[in-house]
Motif scaffolding. Structure first.
Motif, PDB file in Angstrom:
ATOM      1  N   LEU A 130       0.864  -1.183   0.000  1.00 12.51           N
ATOM      2  CA  LEU A 130       0.000   0.000   0.000  1.00 12.51           C
ATOM      3  C   LEU A 130       0.895   1.227   0.000  1.00 12.51           C
ATOM      4  O   LEU A 130       1.882   1.279   0.742  1.00 12.51           O
ATOM      5  CB  LEU A 130      -0.900  -0.018   1.238  1.00 12.51           C
ATOM      6  CG  LEU A 130      -1.930   1.109   1.334  1.00 12.51           C
ATOM      7  CD1 LEU A 130      -3.254   0.558   1.870  1.00 12.51           C
ATOM      8  CD2 LEU A 130      -1.468   2.248   2.234  1.00 12.51           C
ATOM      9  N   GLU A 155      -2.907  -0.375  -4.019  1.00 13.98           N
ATOM     10  CA  GLU A 155      -3.724   0.609  -3.304  1.00 13.98           C
ATOM     11  C   GLU A 155      -2.899   1.818  -2.883  1.00 13.98           C
ATOM     12  O   GLU A 155      -1.714   1.693  -2.577  1.00 13.98           O
ATOM     13  CB  GLU A 155      -4.341  -0.031  -2.074  1.00 13.98           C
ATOM     14  CG  GLU A 155      -5.443  -1.008  -2.443  1.00 13.98           C
ATOM     15  CD  GLU A 155      -6.037  -1.662  -1.223  1.00 13.98           C
ATOM     16  OE1 GLU A 155      -7.040  -1.136  -0.718  1.00 13.98           O
ATOM     17  OE2 GLU A 155      -5.488  -2.674  -0.795  1.00 13.98           O
ATOM     18  N   SER A 172      -2.674   6.073   6.103  1.00 13.85           N
ATOM     19  CA  SER A 172      -2.071   5.007   5.288  1.00 13.85           C
ATOM     20  C   SER A 172      -1.770   3.789   6.145  1.00 13.85           C
ATOM     21  O   SER A 172      -2.045   2.649   5.754  1.00 13.85           O
ATOM     22  CB  SER A 172      -0.758   5.490   4.655  1.00 13.85           C
ATOM     23  OG  SER A 172      -0.972   6.670   3.921  1.00 13.85           O
ATOM     24  N   SER A 181      -2.039  -5.469   4.707  1.00 14.14           N
ATOM     25  CA  SER A 181      -0.922  -5.295   3.774  1.00 14.14           C
ATOM     26  C   SER A 181       0.356  -5.843   4.402  1.00 14.14           C
ATOM     27  O   SER A 181       0.495  -5.857   5.618  1.00 14.14           O
ATOM     28  CB  SER A 181      -0.700  -3.811   3.485  1.00 14.14           C
ATOM     29  OG  SER A 181      -1.886  -3.221   3.032  1.00 14.14           O
TER      30      SER A 181
END
Ligand SMILES: Nc1nc2c(ncn2[C@@H]2O[C@H](COP(=O)(O)OP(=O)(O)OP(=O)(O)O)[C@@H](O)[C@H]2O)c(=O)[nH]1
Ligand SMILES: [Mg+2]
Length: 302
Positions: A130, A155, A172, A181
């Motif tokens: 990510l 992403e 994030s 992730s």
């Protein structure tokens, strides 16, 4: 390891490497010794490394007449490698999922491109990545990363232009946790190491990321332009003092005769080189291999 990669690195460093190889293939005299020392210094290896490498080459030349062809160059390469001992192959810590990685550095060092290259690399081993677009300073910066995210099918968490980079970093990391992730890669805005408030902002990002996930960011990697030479040592020192770097990524080692600054940085700061970049393509980022690097510098076979 991609053979082509090291051939490219060698080609990048070729101006220095060829000159060194030529000097080391001839009988060494006072003049060639001085020329060799100058090449190391011009390549920004630092005076101590230059002196040690020259002394090692000279010693082999004087003592061993049977292996003169490559002996002195091998000895100089061994000195360079010895100063890079801490640059072991990087392995992510298994425990942290996601592993949060922050990329920082001055403007144009290659942070955003490196973020994309890391994603491309880890996707190959089926790791979920990510991207966090923490460069909210310029609207175009977020777009640049978003274009990469689109291309790579990964992403991305973005904030509005002008948003607090720490808030984007926080979101994030939270998104990375929620989506399970493996890696969260935070791209930050390029900043001058001479501007105190910009370094404060970076410290804030680190603090806030740690609130989003205790222990994060797990890695704080400084992206440095390998062609900047001695300047990059000054930058690295300031960033290291500000946030405590855990690694270096040295970019643009293609087409520079100044590829030695990384040795000076590793020696001075004790921060390992993790990856090096030798071009703009995704595969142009590879784990740092100290032996291959040291041999490339001297124009030896890798
Ligand atoms: N030749 C070469 N170019 C590179 C390498 N890495 C990055 N670049 C180029 O350097 C330029 C700047 O790269 P970016 O990734 O945008 O740099 P940045 O650090 O994110 O820049 P800012 O966000 O403006 O601070 C781009 O044109 C990249 O393609 C490399 O290893 N070799
Ligand atoms: Mg950028």
């Amino acid at each position: 390891m991609a053979d082509g990669f090291w051939a490219k690195l060698k080609a990048g460093l070729s101006r220095t490497a060829e000159a060194m190889a030529n000097l080391l293939a001839r009988p060494m005299d006072q003049q060639s010794i001085e020329q060799l020392r100058e090449l190391f210094i011009a390549g920004d290896f630092g005076v101590s490394t230059a002196n040690e490498a020259v002394a090692a080459a000279q010693k082999v030349w004087q003592s061993d007449s049977t292996m003169r062809k490559a002996g002195p160059a091998e000895a100089a390469a061994a000195v360079i490698e010895s100063h890079l001992q801490i640059c072991e192959p990087w392995q992510p810590q298994e425990k942290s999922k996601p592993l949060v990685l922050m990329l920082l550095g001055v403007n144009g060092a290659g942070k955003t491109t490196t973020a994309a290259k890391l994603v491309a690399r880890w996707q190959k081993s089926h790791q979920r990545c990510l991207l966090g677009a923490c460069d909210t300073f310029r609207a175009a910066a977020g777009e640049q990363l978003a274009t990469w995210a689109d291309r790579l099918g990964v992403e991305i968490v973005q904030g509005a232009a002008g948003a607090d980079p720490a808030a984007v970093a926080f979101d994030s990391v939270k998104a990375g946790i929620a989506r399970q992730s493996d890696f969260v890669i935070l791209d930050t805005a390029g900043r001058l190491h001479t501007k105190a408030h910009l370094l404060d902002e970076l410290r804030k990002v680190v603090r806030v990321v740690n609130k989003a996930m205790p222990g994060a960011p797990h890695e704080k990697w400084l992206v440095v332009d390998g062609s900047l030479g001695a300047n990059s040592l000054e930058q690295a020192k300031v960033f290291h003092e500000a946030v405590g770097l855990t690694g270096l990524i040295v970019t643009k080692l293609d087409g520079t005769a100044k590829g030695g600054a990384l040795v000076a940085i590793v020696r001075e700061l004790g921060v390992p080189v993790r990856f090096i970049g030798i071009g703009e393509k995704m595969e142009d980022l590879q784990p740092f291999d100290k032996k291959a690097y040291a041999r490339s510098v001297l124009g030896l076979e890798v």
